[in-house]
Enzyme design. Sequence first.
Site, PDB file in Angstrom:
ATOM      1  N   SER A  60      -2.349  -1.635   1.373  1.00 49.11           N
ATOM      2  CA  SER A  60      -3.738  -1.643   0.888  1.00 49.11           C
ATOM      3  C   SER A  60      -4.032  -0.643  -0.223  1.00 49.11           C
ATOM      4  CB  SER A  60      -4.702  -1.401   2.055  1.00 49.11           C
ATOM      5  OG  SER A  60      -4.816  -2.567   2.840  1.00 49.11           O
ATOM      6  N   VAL A 258      -1.508   0.534   5.189  1.00 47.72           N
ATOM      7  CA  VAL A 258      -0.838   0.515   6.481  1.00 47.72           C
ATOM      8  C   VAL A 258       0.672   0.702   6.361  1.00 47.72           C
ATOM      9  CG1 VAL A 258      -2.651  -0.841   7.574  1.00 47.72           C
ATOM     10  CG2 VAL A 258      -0.661  -2.012   6.575  1.00 47.72           C
TER      11      VAL A 258
END
Length: 306
Positions: A60, A258
């Site tokens: 992300s 993540v």
Amino acid sequence: MNLNDAIQECWRKIDEGQVANYIPALANVDPYQLGIYLFDVTNDKKAEAGASQVRFAIESVSKVITLLYAIERLGLAAVEAEVGTRQTGFPFDTVLNMEITKETHPLNAFINSGAILITSLIEEQDGQSPFDQILKFSRKICNDPQITLNNDIYQSELRTGDMNRSLAYYLKAKGVLNNDVATTLETYFKQCSMMVTCRSLANLGAVLANDGIAPWSGERIISTEAATYTKSVMMTTGLYTESGTYSVKIGVPTKSGVGGGLVSAAPSHYGIGIFSPALDSAGNSVAGLALLELVSKKLKLDIFRY
């Protein structure tokens, strides 16, 4: 400050998290890694320690790059018409906020629905696919020509990305996502599967910290407007549901992924890249945030001090 000592001080925090095992290709990543790279934009000095040169999936954090590229391609007004800048209060992979509040567009560019929509805005240009453009821009703004697509992670994202498919088709059904869903998701999964290092992310942070100008060359890569907007969104929404908590604890615009990465931009001071793959329940690196908080306090980077 001594970065090796800082890593040792934060090392025990790794045991409080776990790797992103819902993505099979990330499930086998060694959690016992912690690295940092600092880029001081005031004097072009760099410092690093720990697993600073290990390559890992950007995940992300790529949303920062794609947002910047979309702003540069389309203009800020066009991007603002598609996504907001507000926190959702919900996990990054939900559309509950849109259902509850009857919003017609995602509340910010860093939740998955918003990021997928931003990715959909990038269309083929001069024979280059959307992902090829994002990859090229990533290599430039991160000053890292070695950034490549990890096909194993990409295929893993494809196999397990049903929630993101749901988000994309939800946006399509609402008339918000106008481009082809399959192409958009291919691009999105690929951008998340690019491999970077702490140094790559520190360079990205340094461009943001330096008002859009690459401190290693003096070239303006992004506009002041894009840099300011993106740092603001990082500050308020970059760490998902923990954004408010860490804006107080750290006080530096930050975006997590993540894969365990963190990029921070301390305006007019530092670009910071951190990697540690064990995550908290919100999806943020546990030891990475502890290290960032320590560094911010030691170097007095909290933007609210100024």
